[in-house]
Scaffold this motif. Structure first.
Motif, mmCIF file in Angstrom:
data_model
loop_
_atom_site.group_PDB
_atom_site.id
_atom_site.type_symbol
_atom_site.label_atom_id
_atom_site.label_comp_id
_atom_site.label_asym_id
_atom_site.label_seq_id
_atom_site.Cartn_x
_atom_site.Cartn_y
_atom_site.Cartn_z
ATOM 1 N N THR A 109 40.096 49.704 39.170
ATOM 2 C CA THR A 109 40.318 48.326 38.725
ATOM 3 C C THR A 109 40.329 47.398 39.930
ATOM 4 O O THR A 109 41.093 47.597 40.875
ATOM 5 C CB THR A 109 41.641 48.187 37.956
ATOM 6 O OG1 THR A 109 41.596 49.021 36.792
ATOM 7 C CG2 THR A 109 41.875 46.751 37.512
ATOM 8 N N MET A 110 39.446 46.399 39.870
ATOM 9 C CA MET A 110 39.349 45.403 40.926
ATOM 10 C C MET A 110 39.144 44.044 40.258
ATOM 11 O O MET A 110 38.265 43.906 39.406
ATOM 12 C CB MET A 110 38.186 45.740 41.863
ATOM 13 C CG MET A 110 38.241 45.014 43.203
ATOM 14 S SD MET A 110 36.821 45.394 44.286
ATOM 15 C CE MET A 110 36.673 47.171 44.126
ATOM 16 N N LYS A 111 39.954 43.075 40.624
ATOM 17 C CA LYS A 111 39.978 41.790 39.946
ATOM 18 C C LYS A 111 40.199 42.021 38.455
ATOM 19 O O LYS A 111 41.128 42.722 38.072
ATOM 20 C CB LYS A 111 38.714 40.979 40.236
ATOM 21 C CG LYS A 111 38.602 40.527 41.698
ATOM 22 C CD LYS A 111 37.494 39.539 41.911
ATOM 23 C CE LYS A 111 37.814 38.155 41.381
ATOM 24 N NZ LYS A 111 36.794 37.160 41.771
ATOM 25 N N ASP A 112 39.330 41.457 37.609
ATOM 26 C CA ASP A 112 39.518 41.586 36.166
ATOM 27 C C ASP A 112 38.605 42.641 35.560
ATOM 28 O O ASP A 112 38.342 42.636 34.353
ATOM 29 C CB ASP A 112 39.277 40.235 35.482
ATOM 30 C CG ASP A 112 37.885 39.678 35.780
ATOM 31 O OD1 ASP A 112 37.264 40.118 36.780
ATOM 32 O OD2 ASP A 112 37.415 38.801 35.036
ATOM 33 N N VAL A 113 38.144 43.573 36.389
ATOM 34 C CA VAL A 113 37.190 44.590 35.928
ATOM 35 C C VAL A 113 37.769 45.980 36.131
ATOM 36 O O VAL A 113 38.276 46.303 37.207
ATOM 37 C CB VAL A 113 35.851 44.474 36.682
ATOM 38 C CG1 VAL A 113 34.883 45.561 36.221
ATOM 39 C CG2 VAL A 113 35.235 43.091 36.484
ATOM 40 N N SER A 114 37.674 46.808 35.099
ATOM 41 C CA SER A 114 38.048 48.226 35.189
ATOM 42 C C SER A 114 36.828 49.055 34.826
ATOM 43 O O SER A 114 36.254 48.891 33.739
ATOM 44 C CB SER A 114 39.211 48.551 34.245
ATOM 45 O OG SER A 114 40.390 47.876 34.630
#
Length: 201
Positions: free
Chosen positions: A126-131
């Protein structure tokens, strides 16, 4: 009320469950001896290197059955450092990591597999709003010391930053990009036995 007809079956089940629970030990990732580094292409002609500090989390390691192990790692985005104050400020801002809104990068394994001689951790990054589910091939090492076993894990991979909404860029007059999309990542973790959990009275 439901009752076990065979007490021996119940006893055997409890022993089996307890043995499995004790087989895997929990370790705390040591941020002093762990690192997360990266390189990315700059203006087509060179590579810029950077790193994150304060890598934390836990590793659950089953010595007899490593496939029953797991890892849960956390990286603080605000610790990014490329040895350039202006560039680091931009990377921490909304153009890239937006550290105030997204303070953590996390990886949580779902499964550990052995493929030939290679161990692979399958899990969610998970990085920023992305998984996204990814696979991380890794090397595992252990060392028994007077203070308990230490566990070491090293892995490297390549990610496309566009997949994680790190999309800001500028185009050169020649047509190339100021910042490349592919980012090479290397992570080295060292973990020590977790402190025994205290039982509330």
């Amino acid at each position: 009320m439901f009752r076990f007809r065979n007490p021996l079956y119940l006893l055997a089940s409890l022993i089996l469950f307890t043995s499995f629970a004790l087989a895997a030990d929990e370790y705390q990732i040591d941020p002093v001896h762990s690192s997360a580094t990266f390189t990315v292409r700059h203006m087509v002609i060179s590579n810029v290197a950077g790193r994150f500090g304060n890598v934390t989390g836990t590793i659950v390691y089953d010595e007899k059955n490593p496939q029953n192990s797991s890892v849960n790692a956390v990286i603080k985005t605000a610790t990014i450092n490329t040895d350039n104050t202006s560039r680091d400020a931009d990377l921490k801002g909304p153009n890239f990591f937006d550290v105030e809104k997204y303070p953590d990068i996390t990886f949580k394994s779902k499964k550990i597999e052995k493929r030939g001689d290679q161990w692979v951790a399958l899990g969610t990054l998970t990085m920023k709003d992305v998984s996204k589910d990814i696979e991380l091939p890794f090397e595992l090492a252990t060392l028994k010391t007077a203070r308990g076993t230490r566990v070491g894990v090293t892995t490297s991979t390549k990610l496309n930053r566009q997949d994680y909404h790190l999309s800001f860029n500028k185009t050169l007059e020649s047509g190339g990009l100021v910042v490349g999309d592919d980012v090479k990542i290397e992570i080295s973790l060292e973990a020590t036995p977790a402190a025994p959990k205290t039982v509330a009275k």
